[in-house]
Design an enzyme around this catalytic site. Structure first.
Site, mmCIF file in Angstrom:
data_model
loop_
_atom_site.group_PDB
_atom_site.id
_atom_site.type_symbol
_atom_site.label_atom_id
_atom_site.label_comp_id
_atom_site.label_asym_id
_atom_site.label_seq_id
_atom_site.Cartn_x
_atom_site.Cartn_y
_atom_site.Cartn_z
ATOM 1 C CB THR A 187 -0.917 0.028 1.239
ATOM 2 O OG1 THR A 187 -0.103 -0.018 2.417
ATOM 3 C CG2 THR A 187 -1.881 -1.139 1.234
ATOM 4 C CE LYS A 188 3.952 1.888 4.539
ATOM 5 N NZ LYS A 188 3.117 0.752 4.924
ATOM 6 C CG ASN A 189 3.180 7.286 -1.119
ATOM 7 O OD1 ASN A 189 2.429 6.678 -0.374
ATOM 8 N ND2 ASN A 189 3.111 8.595 -1.276
#
Length: 383
Positions: A187-189
């Protein structure tokens, strides 16, 4: 791409495309899948983007925090100060070392990063490190925290899981403290599925991290393959926190796309601020972060569970960042964490709601979410 028909808009998504598929295919064609030259290239590119001398890629953000504490020699009887309003990883790696996690409160409802004045009050003769988490990609007060860490002689670890390539007045987030830890979770950038990165101001500390990432073997994986693997030594205890070449190939492409992805996230946040009519933490500093999370602070009379149920029916996925760590059973029972109140965290946490935010969202998606929140607030107030 959202493939779940339940959701009109998901809380998170990944911008994986043709470039990532090509990079992974190239690694598969090479038939070398473990730690190797692709990972080394990713480390150098990430370090250069941060303005750091070097970086060490690892298998997760939790592995990054674990290795940071190992490199500092944190152990039984030590204390590590960490915000309770954070993912559990920073507290659990301290506990795994036999250290005691000491939980600190946040600054305010508009700034959900750790409060430096709280940190300073909590330092004792046993304190070995302070963990500064950049909530939602917004930098903590690194100037104050670094001053405290230097004056009191304790290490400053930046939990930069939400904040890749975020500038601060003192340098990029993750490079200001003694160590910086990044996450590349799904879910990270920047995502590699699972993965992380460590940077350190002291090259000797970073060298310890690099050694411990792979069992402290004196010869790395590629060298052992080249020589037949019979001549290495193990001078210290380490772990297997190596990333794969597949994940590093993903990371290199994702790193190159970060600027454009961040711009899209910023557009979504602009729509939210214009249409929601709810308090959003960090409203006074909308452009200084990574736009990792879109968090709203609900009015005290709104029941969050009911609102989430209403948004579910409208096809809007939501989340909560975070249930306070000091209230979890293990930390209450094993560390007495609930004996000390964290009034701001305890007051604010039940009112925080995370809305969808990712680079695949259009402005129309953001409008839909904002309008759904308005509808959901009205419906949940009637129930």
């Amino acid at each position: 791409m959202n493939t779940n028909p339940q959701w009109r808009v998901t809380v998170a998504d990944t911008s994986i495309g043709a470039e990532e598929r090509a990079a992974v295919t190239e690694v598969l064609a090479s038939r070398w899948l473990s730690l190797g030259q692709v990972t080394r290239a990713f480390e150098r590119e990430f370090a250069a983007a941060l303005g750091a001398a070097d970086a060490v890629a690892v298998s997760s953000g939790t592995a990054a925090l674990h290795l940071a504490m190992l490199a500092l020699g944190i152990g039984p009887g030590d204390e590590v100060i960490t915000p309770s309003l954070n993912f559990v990883a920073s507290a659990e790696v301290a506990a795994l070392h036999g250290a005691r996690p000491v939980f600190a409160d946040v600054r305010s409802g508009n700034d959900l990063t750790v409060a430096p004045y709280e940190v300073e009050k909590l330092i004792t003769a046993r304190t070995r490190a302070i963990v500064a988490m950049h909530y939602g990609g917004h930098p903590a007060d690194l100037e104050a925290l670094r001053a405290i860490s230097r004056t009191r002689g304790v290490a400053l670890i930046e939990d930069a899981a939400h904040a890749p390539l975020v500038p601060t007045p003192l340098g990029m987030a993750g490079t200001v403290g003694d160590l910086g830890c990044f996450s590349f979770f799904a879910t990270k950038n920047i995502t590699t599925g699972e993965g992380g990165m460590v940077v350190a101001r002291d090259p000797d500390v970073l060298a310890r991290v690099r050694a411990m990432r792979s069992h402290c073997l004196t010869h790395d994986t590629t060298e052992r393959m080249r020589t037949g693997g019979a001549t290495y030594d193990v001078p210290a205890v380490g772990l297997n926190y190596r990333p794969t070449e597949i994940s590093s190939a993903l990371g290199r492409v994702q790193l190159a796309k970060l600027t454009q992805d961040r711009a899209r996230r910023q557009c979504v946040m602009s729509v939210y601020r214009e249409r929601l009519g709810l308090a959003m933490p960090f409203d006074d500093r909308p452009d200084d972060g990574a736009h990792h999370l879109a968090v709203v602070l609900l009015p005290p009379h709104i029941e969050r569970t009911l609102l989430r149920e209403e948004l579910n029916t409208l096809g809007v996925q939501t989340s909560v960042h975070y249930p306070p760590t000091h209230q979890f059973t293990y930390y209450r029972e094993q560390h007495g964490s609930a004996l000390r109140e964290l009034p701001l965290t305890e007051h604010l946490a039940p009112r925080l709601l995370t809305l969808p935010l990712h680079a695949l969202m259009s402005d129309d998606d953001a409008v839909y979410v904002a309008d759904a929140v308005t509808t959901g607030l009205r419906r949940s107030a009637w129930r």
